[in-house]
Design an enzyme around this catalytic site. Structure first.
Site, PDB file in Angstrom:
ATOM      1  N   LYS A  49       0.827  -1.200   0.000  1.00  0.00           N
ATOM      2  CA  LYS A  49       0.000   0.000   0.000  1.00  0.00           C
ATOM      3  C   LYS A  49       0.868   1.260   0.000  1.00  0.00           C
ATOM      4  CE  LYS A  49      -3.912  -1.845   2.660  1.00  0.00           C
ATOM      5  NZ  LYS A  49      -5.042  -2.092   1.797  1.00  0.00           N
ATOM      6  N   GLU A  69      -2.745   7.101   8.195  1.00  0.00           N
ATOM      7  CA  GLU A  69      -3.564   7.957   7.338  1.00  0.00           C
ATOM      8  C   GLU A  69      -4.486   8.802   8.180  1.00  0.00           C
ATOM      9  OE1 GLU A  69      -5.947   5.657   4.637  1.00  0.00           O
ATOM     10  OE2 GLU A  69      -4.226   5.190   3.368  1.00  0.00           O
ATOM     11  N   HIS A 111     -14.734  -3.185   8.019  1.00  0.00           N
ATOM     12  CA  HIS A 111     -14.023  -2.698   6.840  1.00  0.00           C
ATOM     13  C   HIS A 111     -14.108  -3.677   5.674  1.00  0.00           C
ATOM     14  CE1 HIS A 111     -12.584   0.637   9.145  1.00  0.00           C
ATOM     15  NE2 HIS A 111     -11.927  -0.131   9.983  1.00  0.00           N
ATOM     16  N   ARG A 170      -6.755  -7.303  -9.922  1.00  0.00           N
ATOM     17  CA  ARG A 170      -7.474  -8.563 -10.208  1.00  0.00           C
ATOM     18  C   ARG A 170      -8.944  -8.233 -10.426  1.00  0.00           C
ATOM     19  NH1 ARG A 170     -10.228  -8.462  -5.471  1.00  0.00           N
ATOM     20  NH2 ARG A 170      -9.062  -7.713  -3.687  1.00  0.00           N
TER      21      ARG A 170
END
Ligand code: ADP
Length: 671
Positions: free
Chosen positions: A116, A200, A235, A292
């Site tokens: 990430k 974040e 999530h 994907r």
């Protein structure tokens, strides 16, 4: 185009890929583990190769075995589906080295998006907007905290290797930071073997909006619009839809362009999804790119009329994209609901079991069911507990939503707890109808969604009682007809009593509530029902017939139809708008730590992480007594009543089987 492909996956996605391959005249090879020897994907494929034991680490994740199977069967290409090897750069490289086409992006693109934080660096350079945060290499806790302090709380800690919502922690203040960091690192290490973190800014009410992109080998790229996946638990997505409600053309094309920028920055090929967080003010931020096919791709197929697996196969075979951007149009609205074997009332804990009864709504132009299981199949501990994806389409959102609710009400599954009723309750709330979406939707509207209230149980109690009476009559008639003395008064159940009224009492457990239904038999097959354990006592006139599973009831003059399925002493009752489970409470309350006390047994196979109380110490109701980890998630087992933990049967680090007894517990008030 290929003649033969191997599908390196299982379940619904393997079946879904096989369908398109068949349509294109491509032969298919399935792979399977011990647990899947009789699975639907194996029977659907033209050939199937056994690749190992049930745990995915010993089968579906073994790239060598999968490659061997492809070589042995002469498959020219491998479709990895999602999960398993789909984002494994080494596997993609190994395919290439063996002259087998990997139906997915080039190795470099998978690698680029595999982390990430590295992905963010690339996107930042390409000018794609990012969630404010820190994604640097210096991982010292002090530096991470310093960045969190500087950006201001709340912040979100995320595993750079993360996926599926794991290794993530919200931090609401500086004081909470250290503990949250430790927990996130621990979870990330155990899930991904890597504990690097990024920090974040935590957006409090964002929407999850993602763009479907497609690129071919000639360098053409298009986006097939967006999907809104804001409705999440832990999530993880639960209901997805396309297009995203309220997203106007300006925002749509800005997001589409940013997604294509992201794809071209890594020389992308094939199907990919660029995930964004969309804020209230229409600002959007890059979150990650999945290299994907996504689980939720069908909603995009429904609104564009395209078959994305067909696109994948064409692109992998070297063909150009079938359509240009200006040829793609949004038509109508689609929803996808993920049907899971899980318990929404128990923090969405995955459950396992046998699908003793399974009836999906009928498929037509409006309703599509993507599944990999049949009635009688097992939902095991080894794989994701998703049973099916229910996809609906109609001309606009309101109509599509009505289709969704209707189809959910027709979904009939018994043998295990599922989220079908939860999905129905969610889909029929006013805020969902008004598309008041953000990623906190479920939490924000939990009172509305989790409304299995007493009033509702009272509505269905008469049906349950009527079913039990009619079933009892049927059973005793069947017994009598088999007996040598069918006219014996002992088979009689017409209610004759030497004195007093004929009252049956049924102590029932309905959706977790204990209720006793008293049914008095009157003349002309009419029953009078009263109940205790509910708020009100009422008398209801009941009559009806039972034909197989079909119950036709007359409840105070209101005719209702339901179907009831029995399995292992549990009855599942399905009506047009709800499903509920009931069972007869056995009059044996004696032994608390036998199978009836579910809290004392391991909910599934897993590892004991911690025992927060000492053996011999008194505990309060709902106090955590065992923490275990299973399916990469922590599960807390709590005391069902005040009492004492006499003995733990396992220690931290021990592996326990699902159903194993964990503790010897004595309830304080058990005589
Ligand atoms: P994973 O790869 O584990 O699925 P993602 O980065 O895709 O993790 O995030 C999963 C979900 O977590 C998102 O859909 C969103 O609901 C939430 N989320 C992620 N980042 C943020 C953020 N910065 N602020 C608020 N919510 C976030």
């Amino acid at each position: 185009m290929f003649d033969k492909i191997l599908i390196a996956n299982r379940g619904e996605i393997a079946c879904r890929v096989i369908r398109t391959a068949r349509k294109l005249g491509i032969r298919t090879v399935a792979v399977y583990s011990d647990a899947d020897a009789n699975a639907l994907h194996v029977t659907m494929a033209d050939e199937a190769v056994h690749i190992g034991a049930a745990p995915s680490k010993e089968s579906y994740l073994l790239s060598d075995r999968v490659l061997e199977a492809a070589k042995k069967t002469g498959a020219q290409a491998v479709h990895p589906g999602y999960g398993f090897l789909s984002e494994n750069a080494a596997f993609s490289a190994a395919c290439k080295a063996n002259n087998i086409v990997f139906i997915g992006p080039p190795v470099g693109a998978i690698e680029a998006m595999g982390s990430k934080s590295a992905a963010k660096t690339i996107m930042e350079k390409a000018g794609v907007p990012l969630v404010p945060g820190y994604h640097g290499d210096d991982q010292s806790p002090a530096i991470l905290k310093q960045h969190a302090d500087a950006m201001g709380y709340p912040v979100l800690l995320k595993a750079t290797a993360g996926g599926g919502g794991k290794g993530m922690r919200q931090v609401w203040s500086n004081e909470e930071f250290d503990e949250a960091l430790e927990a996130a690192k621990r979870e990330s290490l155990s899930s991904f073997g890597d504990d690097r973190m990024l920090v974040e800014k935590y957006l409090t009410q964002p929407r999850h909006v993602e763009i479907q992109v497609f690129c071919d080998q000639a360098g053409n790229g298009v986006y097939l619009f967006e999907r809104d996946c804001s409705v999440q638990r832990r999530h993880q997505k639960v209901i997805e839809e396309a297009p995203a409600p309220g997203v106007n053309d300006t925002v749509r094309s800005a997001m589409g362009d940013a997604a294509l920028l992201a794809a071209s920055a890594i020389n992308y090929e094939g199907a990919g999804t660029v995930e964004f967080l969309l804020d209230k003010d229409d600002t959007f931020y890059f979150m990650e790119m999945n290299t994907r096919l996504q689980v939720e791709h069908p909603v995009t197929e429904m609104i564009t009329g395209q078959d994305l697996v067909e696109w994948q196969l064409r692109v992998a075979a070297g063909q150009n994209l079938p359509l240009r951007q200006d040829e793609l149009k949004i038509n109508g609205h689609a929803f996808e609901a993920r049907i899971y074997a899980e318990d929404p009332d128990n923090d969405f804990l995955p459950v396992t079991g046998t699908l003793s009864y399974l009836q999906a709504p009928e498929e037509n132009t409006h309703v599509r069911v993507d599944t990999g299981v049949l009635q009688g199949d097992e939902v095991s501990i080894y794989y994701d507990p998703m049973i099916a994806k229910l996809i609906v389409w109609d001309e606009n959102r309101d109509r599509a939503l009505a289709r969704l609710a209707q189809a959910l009400s027709e979904y009939r599954i018994s043998g295990m707890t599922t989220n079908v009723e939860f999905l129905y309750n969610l889909a029929t709330t006013e805020p969902f109808r008004k598309a008041d979406l953000d990623t906190g939707f479920i939490d924000k509207h939990k009172e509305l969604i989790f409304h299995k209230n007493e009033a509702e149980i009272e509505r269905y109690l008469p049906l349950a009682a009527l079913y039990l009476i009619l079933k009892r009559k049927q059973d005793s008639l069947a017994l009598a007809s088999r007996s040598t003395d069918p006219y014996s008064p002992w088979h009689n159940n017409n209610g004759w009593r030497s004195c007093g009224a004929n009252i049956h009492d049924f102590p029932l457990l309905i959706n977790g509530h204990e209720i006793t239904a008293f049914v008095e038999e009157g003349t002309a097959n009419r029953l009078t029902l009263t109940s205790s354990g509910t708020d009100t006592q009422r008398s209801i006139q009941l009559s009806g017939t039972l034909d197989g599973n079909d119950l036709h009831a007359d409840v105070d003059g209101h005719r209702v139809h339901a179907s009831v399925v029995a399995h292992d002493g549990i009855y599942s009752l399905f009506t047009q708008d709800a499903a509920l489970q009931f069972s007869l409470i056995e009059p044996d309350y004696g032994d608390l730590d036998d199978g009836g006390a579910a809290g004392f047994t391991a909910p599934m196979t897993g590892t004991i992480v911690a025992l927060p109380v000492e053996a011999g110490s008194p505990v309060k109701k709902d106090q955590a007594i065992v923490i275990m980890e299973a399916m990469k998630m922590e599960h807390t087992i709590r005391a069902p009543a005040d009492g004492t933990v006499v003995e733990f049967y396992f220690q931290p680090g021990d592996l326990v089987d699902g159903g194993a007894e964990l503790v010897n517990f004595e309830a304080a008030d058990s005589e």
